[in-house]
Enzyme design. Sequence first.
Site, mmCIF file in Angstrom:
data_model
loop_
_atom_site.group_PDB
_atom_site.id
_atom_site.type_symbol
_atom_site.label_atom_id
_atom_site.label_comp_id
_atom_site.label_asym_id
_atom_site.label_seq_id
_atom_site.Cartn_x
_atom_site.Cartn_y
_atom_site.Cartn_z
ATOM 1 N N HIS A 312 88.954 77.693 51.918
ATOM 2 C CA HIS A 312 88.420 78.723 50.993
ATOM 3 C C HIS A 312 88.395 77.677 49.683
ATOM 4 O O HIS A 312 89.152 76.783 49.373
ATOM 5 C CB HIS A 312 89.403 79.828 50.513
ATOM 6 C CG HIS A 312 88.766 81.056 49.799
ATOM 7 N ND1 HIS A 312 88.656 81.043 48.490
ATOM 8 C CD2 HIS A 312 88.092 81.941 50.379
ATOM 9 C CE1 HIS A 312 88.209 81.872 48.261
ATOM 10 N NE2 HIS A 312 87.781 82.478 49.025
ATOM 11 N N ASP A 370 87.897 86.052 56.897
ATOM 12 C CA ASP A 370 86.840 86.221 57.904
ATOM 13 C C ASP A 370 87.233 85.862 59.170
ATOM 14 O O ASP A 370 86.662 86.397 60.199
ATOM 15 C CB ASP A 370 85.554 85.501 57.443
ATOM 16 C CG ASP A 370 84.843 86.191 56.273
ATOM 17 O OD1 ASP A 370 84.728 87.279 56.309
ATOM 18 O OD2 ASP A 370 84.378 85.410 55.416
HETATM 19 N N1 CMC Z 1 86.789 73.377 59.051
HETATM 20 C C1 CMC Z 1 86.909 71.934 58.761
HETATM 21 N N2 CMC Z 1 87.045 71.089 57.588
HETATM 22 C C2 CMC Z 1 87.108 71.745 56.602
HETATM 23 C C3 CMC Z 1 86.594 73.113 56.447
HETATM 24 C C4 CMC Z 1 86.669 73.803 57.573
HETATM 25 N N3 CMC Z 1 86.451 75.286 57.727
HETATM 26 N N4 CMC Z 1 86.771 73.560 55.318
HETATM 27 C C5 CMC Z 1 86.939 72.646 54.420
HETATM 28 N N5 CMC Z 1 86.985 71.387 55.342
HETATM 29 C C6 CMC Z 1 87.284 69.885 54.735
HETATM 30 C C7 CMC Z 1 86.132 69.347 54.317
HETATM 31 O O1 CMC Z 1 85.481 68.518 55.326
HETATM 32 C C8 CMC Z 1 86.725 68.349 53.263
HETATM 33 O O2 CMC Z 1 87.071 67.367 53.951
HETATM 34 P P1 CMC Z 1 87.150 65.861 53.357
HETATM 35 O O3 CMC Z 1 87.929 66.078 51.876
HETATM 36 O O4 CMC Z 1 87.777 64.992 54.351
HETATM 37 O O5 CMC Z 1 85.716 65.647 53.029
HETATM 38 C C9 CMC Z 1 87.710 69.394 52.816
HETATM 39 O O6 CMC Z 1 88.063 70.091 53.598
HETATM 40 C C10 CMC Z 1 87.343 70.191 51.528
HETATM 41 O O7 CMC Z 1 86.257 70.831 51.700
HETATM 42 P P2 CMC Z 1 85.143 71.376 50.843
HETATM 43 O O8 CMC Z 1 83.755 71.793 51.521
HETATM 44 O O9 CMC Z 1 85.122 70.436 49.721
HETATM 45 O O10 CMC Z 1 85.755 72.710 50.350
HETATM 46 P P3 CMC Z 1 84.921 73.951 49.674
HETATM 47 O O11 CMC Z 1 86.065 74.534 48.782
HETATM 48 O O12 CMC Z 1 83.808 73.321 48.816
HETATM 49 O O13 CMC Z 1 84.689 74.832 50.329
HETATM 50 C C11 CMC Z 1 84.724 76.526 52.038
HETATM 51 C C12 CMC Z 1 85.111 76.021 50.788
HETATM 52 C C13 CMC Z 1 84.765 78.149 52.529
HETATM 53 C C14 CMC Z 1 83.058 76.706 51.886
HETATM 54 C C15 CMC Z 1 84.686 75.640 53.207
HETATM 55 O O14 CMC Z 1 86.133 75.617 53.627
HETATM 56 C C16 CMC Z 1 84.069 76.133 54.551
HETATM 57 O O15 CMC Z 1 83.135 75.846 54.893
HETATM 58 N N6 CMC Z 1 84.765 77.113 55.171
HETATM 59 C C17 CMC Z 1 84.394 77.711 56.769
HETATM 60 C C18 CMC Z 1 83.313 78.722 56.265
HETATM 61 C C19 CMC Z 1 84.169 80.013 55.923
HETATM 62 O O16 CMC Z 1 85.157 80.429 56.522
HETATM 63 N N7 CMC Z 1 83.874 80.741 54.705
HETATM 64 C C20 CMC Z 1 84.409 82.039 54.503
HETATM 65 C C21 CMC Z 1 85.058 81.820 52.987
HETATM 66 S S1 CMC Z 1 85.971 83.084 52.686
HETATM 67 C C22 CMC Z 1 85.105 84.607 52.337
HETATM 68 C C23 CMC Z 1 84.411 84.466 51.066
HETATM 69 O O17 CMC Z 1 85.392 84.809 50.274
HETATM 70 O O18 CMC Z 1 83.253 84.238 50.963
#
Ligand code: CMC
Length: 435
Positions: A312, A370
């Site tokens: 998240h 989720d």
């Molecule tokens: N699986 C694997 N790796 C992950 C995941 C994941 N679900 N989420 C983040 N990472 C890794 C990412 O690859 C990165 O690694 P590195 O530092 O080595 O490059 C690190 O963690 C940080 O990730 P980020 O993409 O910079 O983090 P963010 O804050 O931009 O993304 C997120 C947040 C929710 C988009 C992401 O965690 C994700 O895609 N999760 C899966 C989708 C999901 O479950 N979304 C629902 C969110 S809750 C409902 C809502 O409030 O809308």
Amino acid sequence: MSSQNKATVSFSDGSPAIDLPILGGSSGPDVIDIRKLYALTGKFTYDPGFLSTASCNSTITYIDGDKGELLYRGYPIEQLATKCDFLDVCYLILNGDLPDATQKTDFDHRVTHHTMVHEQLQFFLRGFRRDAHPMAVLTGLAGALSAFYPDSMNLNDAHQREISAIRLIAKMPTLVAMAYKYSVGEPFVYPRNDLSYAGNFMRMMFATPCEDYKVNDVLVRAMDRIFILHADHEQNASTSTVRLCASSGTNPFAAIAAGVACLWGPAHGGANEACLTMLNDIQQMGGVEKIGEFITKVKDKNSSVRLMGFGHRVYKNYDPRAKLMRETCHEVQNELGLHDDPLFKLAMALEKIALEDEYFVSRKLYPNVDFYSGIVQRAIGIPVPLFTAIFALARTVGWIAQLNEMISDPEYKIGRPRQLYNGAMRRDVQPIQQR
Ligand code: CMC
């Protein structure tokens, strides 16, 4: 909000240093007020994805991502989820405080008596293909409300905003259920005013003219909890979309339709659907035994596979909504006797492995709401493509409250971000033969 503290920004390009005020909220990080930055320096700030930018001043929802805390109007989500129903929470989010008994009766009555939609709307719905994604249909239907209720479109009129708020909260369940019935070719089921908000929604989903739906209290409570947990989540992508859209002065129905469209994405509201699809895929690959293989793919930087339902932007601790949803998940499994459900077992095994894996631990990736809400909805009998539409139904109240807050803010302006331009310099159009 104002404080005596200042941030002094100095520049290595010879420009004079400037002082910027630091504003403090009631909780959370202070903010550096950069509104005069451009006028004083001719420079913008650069923050794609809003990683360090507070886009507004709000009193609705507070999240402490490190603690894993979520408050609506100051009340912890754990208390709201266990002591209130969804309409209490709607009243709270819209009005700033929980209703007393009279206010509650009045509010429930108003919402309940606006649940029917204009009969003509079903003919609009019939224009969609039966296999259209429910979020495509819902985006269209939410926007179409502005064509059906033109008397509550003026965003600058508080009374009209209030009527559109009641209409949207009341009619979204009807629209979602209609989208579902249309997709399976069953007759639409009209709302019934003697049922609770969640109970009525489930009846509109699952009753048919030949057989009424027997309301099951445990399942209705689970649905109500899904609604409560998704009601608001401060300035996330869809809420910011609604604010930006409404900042142009468009009508509330159009702004909510923009929110629905944004929520559809798999990184936001679409994650519950994506999570269930992921579980089904692992199940087909061979189930629990294949988790290790799947996790290896997730960790591979070149694979672009993510563990859906994990991670998240704000929570760097266990999502408090996930804890509550996990509890509900067990209640529903008990009620329906689904202990041996392979997908549930798979989800629990996946959660355990991910929570112990160094990759997830070091990045503070915990299950989000989720991860469980999809499993609960599937157990209740909600088809997977409808999950995000249910999220949209629940989030509507948050979108409206945020929109109202923005319009009532004396500092409100149309949203107009700036950019760091890196394109071509000025050039002349050449005749086509010379291009
Ligand atoms: N699986 C694997 N790796 C992950 C995941 C994941 N679900 N989420 C983040 N990472 C890794 C990412 O690859 C990165 O690694 P590195 O530092 O080595 O490059 C690190 O963690 C940080 O990730 P980020 O993409 O910079 O983090 P963010 O804050 O931009 O993304 C997120 C947040 C929710 C988009 C992401 O965690 C994700 O895609 N999760 C899966 C989708 C999901 O479950 N979304 C629902 C969110 S809750 C409902 C809502 O409030 O809308």
